[in-house]
Design an enzyme around this catalytic site. Structure first.
Site, mmCIF file in Angstrom:
data_model
loop_
_atom_site.group_PDB
_atom_site.id
_atom_site.type_symbol
_atom_site.label_atom_id
_atom_site.label_comp_id
_atom_site.label_asym_id
_atom_site.label_seq_id
_atom_site.Cartn_x
_atom_site.Cartn_y
_atom_site.Cartn_z
ATOM 1 N N ASP A 81 -1.292 -1.460 -2.334
ATOM 2 C CA ASP A 81 -0.352 -0.652 -1.556
ATOM 3 C C ASP A 81 1.038 -0.894 -2.140
ATOM 4 O OD1 ASP A 81 -2.702 -0.518 -0.041
ATOM 5 O OD2 ASP A 81 -1.613 -0.473 1.858
ATOM 6 N N LYS A 127 1.247 6.888 1.685
ATOM 7 C CA LYS A 127 1.318 6.063 2.889
ATOM 8 C C LYS A 127 2.714 6.177 3.481
ATOM 9 C CE LYS A 127 0.710 1.202 4.241
ATOM 10 N NZ LYS A 127 0.286 -0.127 3.762
ATOM 11 N N LYS A 143 -2.346 7.660 4.537
ATOM 12 C CA LYS A 143 -2.409 6.468 5.382
ATOM 13 C C LYS A 143 -1.159 6.399 6.243
ATOM 14 C CE LYS A 143 -3.114 1.484 5.393
ATOM 15 N NZ LYS A 143 -3.371 0.280 4.589
#
Length: 193
Positions: free
Chosen positions: A67, A129, A159
């Protein structure tokens, strides 16, 4: 150990840790759980080469997913060519891992959110994300998730992360197009469904 134990008991997809926690001790058995590590966290202002090296080391030490925080200053000033290069550098460093580009959507305009999503898609990210959960502008929003989903279509996952503290909000984010949720209070969210 507590994080993995809770994630297993709740049926979570993955756990996310700081790179310095890798490799995990041998007695921690993930089973079907995926292991994610953050990269360029939390500011995203690191050099792309540093992010790439951090991501590569995390994957070498057991991470299945990365991430990464993109450079917010580049997003805010319209330098999406640099954003794309940044993401691509990490993508090339971890070709077999799932890569999520954290764009800090709460700090961006709609146009910037869409441009960041397009840059992530062009660079080969697997997900966009919403947030690190640390930026003062805030975390996930239904509006941002819906815009991100419209921008990437079915090509990437979305996300939602940051500020998700109850089941009602979690469901709203899923209905808006999120394919995953990043939660620091999974049990509480599930208890409020």
């Amino acid at each position: 150990r507590d994080l993995v134990s809770e994630a297993k008991s709740l049926g979570a997809h993955s756990v996310c840790v700081s790179p310095s926690m890798l490799p995990l001790p041998d007695d921690i058995v993930l089973g079907r759980l995926k292991l994610a590590a953050v990269c360029g966290f939390p500011s995203g202002a690191h050099h792309s080469e540093v992010k790439a090296a951090e991501a590569a080391r995390s994957v070498a030490e057991g991470a299945d997913e990365v991430d990464m925080v993109v450079n917010l200053a580049w997003e805010a000033t319209g330098r999406f060519d640099r954003v794309e290069e940044d993401i691509r550098a990490v993508r090339e460093a971890v070709p077999g891992a799932v890569l999520k580009a954290i764009i800090e959507s709460a700090a961006l305009t709609d146009e910037q959110i869409a441009a960041a999503c397009r840059a992530a898609a062009s660079a080969g990210a697997d997900f966009v994300k919403t947030s690190t959960g640390f930026h003062p502008a805030g975390g996930a929003s239904v509006h941002a998730v819906a815009l991100m989903r419209r921008t990437v279509g079915d090509a990437l996952g979305v996300k939602a992360s940051g500020g998700i503290r109850d089941g009602k909000f979690a469901v709203e984010l899923l209905e808006a197009g999120a394919t995953r949720l990043g939660l620091s209070s999974s049990a509480r969210v599930l208890d409020t469904l």
